[in-house]
Design an enzyme around this catalytic site. Structure first.
Site, PDB file in Angstrom:
ATOM      1  N   ASN A   9       0.805  -1.274   0.019  1.00  0.00           N
ATOM      2  CA  ASN A   9       0.090   0.008   0.087  1.00  0.00           C
ATOM      3  C   ASN A   9       0.876   1.102   0.024  1.00  0.00           C
ATOM      4  O   ASN A   9       1.412   1.515   0.983  1.00  0.00           O
ATOM      5  CB  ASN A   9      -0.840  -0.189   1.277  1.00  0.00           C
ATOM      6  CG  ASN A   9      -1.624   1.326   1.433  1.00  0.00           C
ATOM      7  OD1 ASN A   9      -1.805   2.018   0.536  1.00  0.00           O
ATOM      8  ND2 ASN A   9      -2.460   1.269   2.511  1.00  0.00           N
ATOM      9  N   TRP A  10       1.067   1.879  -1.033  1.00  0.00           N
ATOM     10  CA  TRP A  10       1.890   2.924  -1.152  1.00  0.00           C
ATOM     11  C   TRP A  10       1.349   4.186  -0.727  1.00  0.00           C
ATOM     12  O   TRP A  10       2.039   5.274  -0.349  1.00  0.00           O
ATOM     13  CB  TRP A  10       2.226   3.407  -2.688  1.00  0.00           C
ATOM     14  CG  TRP A  10       3.003   2.088  -3.598  1.00  0.00           C
ATOM     15  CD1 TRP A  10       3.329   1.201  -2.964  1.00  0.00           C
ATOM     16  CD2 TRP A  10       3.546   2.153  -4.990  1.00  0.00           C
ATOM     17  NE1 TRP A  10       3.955   0.194  -4.046  1.00  0.00           N
ATOM     18  CE2 TRP A  10       3.973   0.979  -5.155  1.00  0.00           C
ATOM     19  CE3 TRP A  10       3.083   3.061  -5.758  1.00  0.00           C
ATOM     20  CZ2 TRP A  10       4.582   0.503  -6.434  1.00  0.00           C
ATOM     21  CZ3 TRP A  10       3.791   2.709  -7.085  1.00  0.00           C
ATOM     22  CH2 TRP A  10       4.524   1.613  -7.344  1.00  0.00           C
ATOM     23  N   LYS A  11      -0.117   4.151  -0.174  1.00  0.00           N
ATOM     24  CA  LYS A  11      -0.411   5.476   0.327  1.00  0.00           C
ATOM     25  C   LYS A  11      -0.453   6.624  -0.644  1.00  0.00           C
ATOM     26  O   LYS A  11      -0.226   6.583  -1.814  1.00  0.00           O
ATOM     27  CB  LYS A  11       0.010   5.675   1.833  1.00  0.00           C
ATOM     28  CG  LYS A  11      -0.086   4.519   2.579  1.00  0.00           C
ATOM     29  CD  LYS A  11      -0.103   4.779   4.116  1.00  0.00           C
ATOM     30  CE  LYS A  11      -0.235   3.162   4.778  1.00  0.00           C
ATOM     31  NZ  LYS A  11      -0.192   3.326   6.076  1.00  0.00           N
ATOM     32  N   HIS A  95      -9.847   0.849   4.608  1.00  0.00           N
ATOM     33  CA  HIS A  95      -8.323   0.898   5.548  1.00  0.00           C
ATOM     34  C   HIS A  95      -8.486   1.934   6.585  1.00  0.00           C
ATOM     35  O   HIS A  95      -9.399   2.806   6.714  1.00  0.00           O
ATOM     36  CB  HIS A  95      -7.289   1.573   4.441  1.00  0.00           C
ATOM     37  CG  HIS A  95      -5.889   1.565   5.069  1.00  0.00           C
ATOM     38  ND1 HIS A  95      -5.558   2.547   5.881  1.00  0.00           N
ATOM     39  CD2 HIS A  95      -5.026   0.695   4.823  1.00  0.00           C
ATOM     40  CE1 HIS A  95      -4.308   2.297   6.227  1.00  0.00           C
ATOM     41  NE2 HIS A  95      -3.893   0.971   5.617  1.00  0.00           N
ATOM     42  N   GLU A  97      -7.017   4.219   7.852  1.00  0.00           N
ATOM     43  CA  GLU A  97      -6.725   5.607   7.395  1.00  0.00           C
ATOM     44  C   GLU A  97      -8.083   6.547   6.651  1.00  0.00           C
ATOM     45  O   GLU A  97      -8.419   7.256   7.061  1.00  0.00           O
ATOM     46  CB  GLU A  97      -5.502   5.941   6.598  1.00  0.00           C
ATOM     47  CG  GLU A  97      -4.298   5.768   7.514  1.00  0.00           C
ATOM     48  CD  GLU A  97      -2.933   5.174   6.670  1.00  0.00           C
ATOM     49  OE1 GLU A  97      -2.834   5.253   5.479  1.00  0.00           O
ATOM     50  OE2 GLU A  97      -2.080   4.887   7.425  1.00  0.00           O
ATOM     51  N   GLU A 167      -5.325  -5.406  10.343  1.00  0.00           N
ATOM     52  CA  GLU A 167      -4.284  -4.361  10.605  1.00  0.00           C
ATOM     53  C   GLU A 167      -4.628  -3.477  11.883  1.00  0.00           C
ATOM     54  O   GLU A 167      -5.449  -2.620  11.741  1.00  0.00           O
ATOM     55  CB  GLU A 167      -4.354  -3.173   9.372  1.00  0.00           C
ATOM     56  CG  GLU A 167      -4.068  -3.863   8.093  1.00  0.00           C
ATOM     57  CD  GLU A 167      -3.501  -2.819   7.044  1.00  0.00           C
ATOM     58  OE1 GLU A 167      -2.413  -2.831   6.529  1.00  0.00           O
ATOM     59  OE2 GLU A 167      -4.157  -1.869   6.701  1.00  0.00           O
ATOM     60  N   GLY A 173       2.068   2.331  10.812  1.00  0.00           N
ATOM     61  CA  GLY A 173       3.094   3.274  10.697  1.00  0.00           C
ATOM     62  C   GLY A 173       3.662   3.534  11.874  1.00  0.00           C
ATOM     63  O   GLY A 173       4.531   4.653  12.027  1.00  0.00           O
ATOM     64  N   SER A 212       3.035  -2.035  10.100  1.00  0.00           N
ATOM     65  CA  SER A 212       4.746  -2.201  10.141  1.00  0.00           C
ATOM     66  C   SER A 212       5.227  -3.643  10.069  1.00  0.00           C
ATOM     67  O   SER A 212       6.414  -3.896  10.843  1.00  0.00           O
ATOM     68  CB  SER A 212       5.245  -1.749  11.689  1.00  0.00           C
ATOM     69  OG  SER A 212       4.681  -0.379  12.086  1.00  0.00           O
ATOM     70  N   GLY A 233       2.891  -1.140   4.335  1.00  0.00           N
ATOM     71  CA  GLY A 233       2.825   0.187   3.714  1.00  0.00           C
ATOM     72  C   GLY A 233       4.269   0.678   3.736  1.00  0.00           C
ATOM     73  O   GLY A 233       4.700   0.537   2.524  1.00  0.00           O
ATOM     74  N   GLY A 234       4.872   1.275   4.614  1.00  0.00           N
ATOM     75  CA  GLY A 234       6.191   1.620   4.596  1.00  0.00           C
ATOM     76  C   GLY A 234       7.316   0.896   3.705  1.00  0.00           C
ATOM     77  O   GLY A 234       8.056   1.386   2.739  1.00  0.00           O
TER      78      GLY A 234
HETATM   79  P1  PGA Z   1       2.616   0.085   7.439  1.00  0.00           P
HETATM   80  O1  PGA Z   1       1.264   0.132   6.883  1.00  0.00           O
HETATM   81  O2  PGA Z   1       3.300  -1.074   6.824  1.00  0.00           O
HETATM   82  O3  PGA Z   1       3.599   1.558   7.099  1.00  0.00           O
HETATM   83  O4  PGA Z   1       2.424   0.178   9.021  1.00  0.00           O
HETATM   84  C1  PGA Z   1       0.439  -0.651   6.648  1.00  0.00           C
HETATM   85  C2  PGA Z   1      -0.978  -0.352   5.996  1.00  0.00           C
HETATM   86  O5  PGA Z   1      -1.483   0.953   6.543  1.00  0.00           O
HETATM   87  O6  PGA Z   1      -1.385  -0.948   5.102  1.00  0.00           O
END
Ligand code: PGA
Length: 250
Positions: A9-11, A95, A97, A167, A173, A212, A233-234
């Site tokens: 997930n590149w956000k 998600h 977010e 998640e 994050g 994470s 994500g990251g």
């Molecule tokens: P993260 O994000 O790996 O940076 O914690 C995961 C996600 O939000 O899908």
């Protein structure tokens, strides 16, 4: 029985140059690891480029969100058919977010899920508890509530077309990964809920862990019986890290 899927997930990150190098890393990773599938979720503007580069192979491409509406006067929204027209085949729904910053709740998420399925996009439906909810021992209640929509007559017949991502919000994050034991416990709980919806299909549904995930934490998590991949994500913004997570899944 369930092929692992590592999804990135590149956000709200990336540009054409980074996208090109990440997709190349993904294509190499699927060549190196026959038993693993990959997917990437770039921002909307990069979807056509990434889908073209991926070329319809074992690196699938998806959007991070979609409109619940088919078309019309919805400024700023992007429809499922527009996403499909880019060559993307998947979509993230719910998600944390989106739930947190855009107040997305059950009614809207149910409409988005329906739209994705109607248009033939494969949804990854995301669930997870906050730190406070975990500390109050409400993890199962919260996750159970978020999954309640799958029990409806509308979604029951589509269970095999849906992926789930667990998640925990406190792990996204933050650099804090759930331990394999913590994650497996919730994944088993989720599979139990799916089992009540459709016992046979529940064994086929892929449940990804997210929060994470790094090359270091991936193998412990992916070794768990009910963890069928990761939503990253990251670490998905670095080709070598993402490839190392794919290696841990193989
Ligand atoms: P993260 O994000 O790996 O940076 O914690 C995961 C996600 O939000 O899908």
């Amino acid at each position: 029985m369930r092929r692992p899927l590592i999804a990135g997930n590149w956000k709200m990150n990336g540009d054409p140059e980074l996208a090109g190098s990440l997709i190349n890393a993904c294509k190499q990773a699927v060549r190196d690891h026959e038993s693993v599938d990959l997917a990437v979720f770039p921002p909307y503007t990069l979807l056509p480029l990434v889908a073209t580069e991926a070329g319809g192979g074992r690196v699938r491409v998806g959007a991070q969100d979609l409109s619940p509406h088919q078309k019309g006067a919805y400024t700023g929204e992007v429809s499922a058919s527009m996403i499909k027209a880019t060559g993307a085949t998947m979509v993230l729904i719910g998600h944390s977010e989106r739930r947190q910053w855009h107040q997305e709740g059950p009614k809207l998420l149910s409409a988005k899920l329906k739209r994705a399925l109607d248009e033939g996009l494969t949804p990854i439906y995301c669930v997870g508890e906050s730190l406070q909810q975990r500390e109050e021992n409400r993890t199962e209640a919260v996750v159970g509530q978020q999954l309640a929509l799958l029990k409806s007559a509308e979604f029951k017949p589509h269970l095999s077309e849906i992926l789930i991502a667990y998640e925990p919000v406190w792990a996204i994050g933050t650099g804090k990964t759930a331990s394999p034991e913590q994650a497996q416990a919730v994944h088993a709980y989720i599979r139990g809920i799916l089992h009540k919806v459709d016992a046979r299909i529940s064994g086929l549904v892929r449940i990804l862990y997210g929060g994470s995930v790094t090359p270091e934490s991936a193998s412990g998590l992916l070794a768990c019986a009910d963890i069928d991949g990761a939503l990253v994500g990251g670490a998905s913004l670095k080709g070598d890290a993402f490839a190392a997570i794919a290696a841990a899944a193989s």
